[in-house]
Enzyme design. Structure first.
Site, PDB file in Angstrom:
ATOM      1  N   HIS A  53      55.128  31.188  17.299  1.00 34.83           N
ATOM      2  CA  HIS A  53      54.139  32.262  17.239  1.00 34.83           C
ATOM      3  C   HIS A  53      52.825  31.608  16.807  1.00 34.83           C
ATOM      4  O   HIS A  53      52.840  30.620  16.062  1.00 34.83           O
ATOM      5  CB  HIS A  53      54.605  33.271  16.178  1.00 34.83           C
ATOM      6  N   ASP A 102      59.327  29.583   9.654  1.00 38.09           N
ATOM      7  CA  ASP A 102      58.755  30.904   9.902  1.00 38.09           C
ATOM      8  C   ASP A 102      59.943  31.861  10.078  1.00 38.09           C
ATOM      9  O   ASP A 102      60.611  31.850  11.115  1.00 38.09           O
ATOM     10  CB  ASP A 102      57.888  30.837  11.171  1.00 38.09           C
ATOM     11  N   CYS A 142      51.598  36.701  21.204  1.00 43.19           N
ATOM     12  CA  CYS A 142      51.035  35.694  20.282  1.00 43.19           C
ATOM     13  C   CYS A 142      51.755  34.360  20.422  1.00 43.19           C
ATOM     14  O   CYS A 142      52.012  33.670  19.432  1.00 43.19           O
ATOM     15  CB  CYS A 142      51.091  36.161  18.834  1.00 43.19           C
ATOM     16  N   GLN A 164      61.137  36.594  12.155  1.00 47.86           N
ATOM     17  CA  GLN A 164      62.102  37.283  13.030  1.00 47.86           C
ATOM     18  C   GLN A 164      63.540  37.076  12.598  1.00 47.86           C
ATOM     19  O   GLN A 164      64.444  37.640  13.226  1.00 47.86           O
ATOM     20  CB  GLN A 164      61.948  36.801  14.490  1.00 47.86           C
ATOM     21  N   LYS A 185      58.504  43.904   9.212  1.00 43.91           N
ATOM     22  CA  LYS A 185      59.504  43.745  10.268  1.00 43.91           C
ATOM     23  C   LYS A 185      60.899  44.044   9.751  1.00 43.91           C
ATOM     24  O   LYS A 185      61.878  43.984  10.477  1.00 43.91           O
ATOM     25  CB  LYS A 185      59.450  42.318  10.829  1.00 43.91           C
TER      26      LYS A 185
HETATM   27  N1  PMP Z   1      56.060  34.586  13.392  1.00 43.63           N
HETATM   28  C1  PMP Z   1      56.815  35.270  14.251  1.00 43.63           C
HETATM   29  C2  PMP Z   1      57.989  34.588  14.874  1.00 43.63           C
HETATM   30  C3  PMP Z   1      56.513  36.597  14.538  1.00 43.63           C
HETATM   31  O1  PMP Z   1      57.259  37.273  15.399  1.00 43.63           O
HETATM   32  C4  PMP Z   1      55.406  37.199  13.912  1.00 43.63           C
HETATM   33  C5  PMP Z   1      55.038  38.640  14.207  1.00 43.63           C
HETATM   34  N2  PMP Z   1      54.975  38.975  15.529  1.00 43.63           N
HETATM   35  C6  PMP Z   1      54.662  36.441  13.022  1.00 43.63           C
HETATM   36  C7  PMP Z   1      55.005  35.137  12.791  1.00 43.63           C
HETATM   37  C8  PMP Z   1      53.465  37.000  12.325  1.00 43.63           C
HETATM   38  O2  PMP Z   1      53.840  38.028  11.511  1.00 43.63           O
HETATM   39  P1  PMP Z   1      52.695  38.876  10.768  1.00 43.63           P
HETATM   40  O3  PMP Z   1      51.830  39.432  11.847  1.00 43.63           O
HETATM   41  O4  PMP Z   1      53.460  39.917  10.048  1.00 43.63           O
HETATM   42  O5  PMP Z   1      51.981  37.949   9.886  1.00 43.63           O
END
Ligand code: PMP
Length: 406
Positions: A118, A195, A361, A198, A221
């Site tokens: 991401h 990270d 993203c 998920q 999430k």
């Molecule tokens: N890493 C991953 C794998 C994600 O799916 C996301 C959210 N889509 C993020 C980071 C970023 O999360 P946040 O927008 O809550 O900071």
């Protein structure tokens, strides 16, 4: 025993019957218990935590610090001080990049990530690599999303200082072999950043068993409010790091010229903290534990299987990642021949079916898999088989709506 149907009743937005909500990878819904916990905090215990010497402020502090202990226990940290509250995964990863990365990465070093990351686990490392004149090295997955042993062993070398990998890809749904990658990264002298945005909502996480030196998660999430997240950091590393943000709350003593900082974790929590939502996160964790990760996994697998079987019957659909529904963590990313994902999402929206469309993203991953944009349906434990059937039925009509033959 509470059934999944009973849990679903706790989510007012789902009970309204208005929506089929299949965008859980972007953000989950919140049960009443979480909303109540936040509201109770403001109704009964609200004061600025960590500051006041009066009872109310001490109550707020206690609730906030209890929430920290709940998060620590949830992901297997060895002590609550290893948990820093942040706004979300993005802020957690930036904290590591600024406070650890900029100090410890030098010219010619490698930072190793995957092309599946991401942007939140990519842009901070691009920044560190640029500022420190280091190399950003990309591990690439096989077609089903796997980072093989050969791949990580060839990309992580003695030059590596940081290896940063998503536990679960928000596009492929694949769970990466973090434990194995971490062990290899450590053998080369690198630290392991995970990270967990998920993974934390879907599986039992034990940061020490994984070998994570840092682990980032987002509350929103995993049933908690937006605006609260956490960073786990190994005590010895956090202790040596400089703060990311400076200001109130994070100091011992300040003179005109200088300041000494508070102990961890407060050194990393400048300004008034988000205690209400931290309490909400603790309640969300309690709720998830009550549902149980075995039940969560079982339901997600059941729904994903049904979903992928249905998609297979539509020859104009291409699904990305593994063919095994058990390897998707509830995330199914796909394209439809001749129909842009945005049009797909928009047609489904007319039937109140919520899915994601775009680059998620993860633009370098989109380039890697050769898709400019994709659609993503992501389920959580509170979704039902009936909803999958509605989704498939509506999806099967999208091409017709767009003017193609059925
Ligand atoms: N890493 C991953 C794998 C994600 O799916 C996301 C959210 N889509 C993020 C980071 C970023 O999360 P946040 O927008 O809550 O900071």
């Amino acid at each position: 025993m509470t059934s999944l149907g009973d849990f679903r009743k706790d989510f007012d937005i789902l009970n309204s019957g208005d929506y089929v909500y299949f965008d859980n990878a972007a953000t989950s819904q919140r049960p009443r218990q979480v909303l109540d916990a936040v509201s109770d905090f403001y109704k009964t215990s609200n004061a600025n935590p960590l500051r006041g010497l009066y009872d109310l402020s001490m109550m707020a502090t206690e609730q906030y610090e209890n929430a920290r202990a709940v998060v620590a226990d949830f992901i297997g940290a060895s002590r609550p001080e290893e948990i820093i509250f942040t706004r979300n995964t993005t802020e957690s990863l930036n904290l590591v990049a600024y406070s650890y990365g900029l100090e410890n990465v030098h010219e010619g070093d490698d930072i190793v990530i995957t092309v599946m990351e991401h942007h939140s686990n990519m842009l901070p490392w691009q920044m560190v690599a640029k500022k420190c004149k280091a190399n950003l090295v990309y591990m690439e997955p096989t077609e089903d999303g796997t980072i093989t042993k050969e791949e990580y062993e060839s990309k992580i070398t003695d030059r590596a200082k940081i290896v940063a990998v998503g536990h679960v890809s928000n596009v492929m749904g694949v769970t990466n072999p973090i434990k194995e990658i971490a062990a290899f990264a450590h053998s080369k002298g690198a630290i392991m950043v995970v990270d967990g945005a998920q993974s934390a909502p879907h599986m039992h996480v034990d940061v020490r068993d994984l070998g994570a030196d840092f682990f980032a998660l987002s509350g929103h999430k995993m049933l908690a409010p937006m605006g609260i997240g956490a960073l786990y950091g190994r005590y010895e590393l956090l202790e040596k790091m400089q703060p990311f943000l400076t200001g109130g709350e994070m100091i011992e003593y300040v003179t005109r010229e200088d300041a000494t900082y508070a102990e961890i974790p407060h050194k990393f929590e400048a300004g008034t903290v988000n205690a209400g939502d931290a309490v909400g996160l603790a309640q969300a964790i309690k709720y998830l534990k009550n549902v149980g990760f075995d039940t969560i996994k079982e339901q997600e697998e059941k729904l994903t299987t049904l979903l992928m079987e249905g998609l297979k019957k539509m020859p104009y659909i291409k699904v990305f990642g593994s063919e095994d529904p058990a390897k998707h963590c509830g995330i199914v990313t796909f394209t439809m021949e001749g129909v842009h994902p945005h049009d797909m999402a928009s047609v489904l929206n007319d039937d109140h079916v919520c899915i994601r469309a775009g680059h998620h993203c993860a633009q370098p991953l989109m380039q890697f898999i050769g898709a400019g944009s994709t659609a993503r349906a992501s389920v959580y434990f509170y979704n039902t088989e009936e909803e999958v059937e509605i989704f498939l039925d509506k999806l099967s009509k999208v091409r017709e709506v767009m003017g193609y033959g059925a």
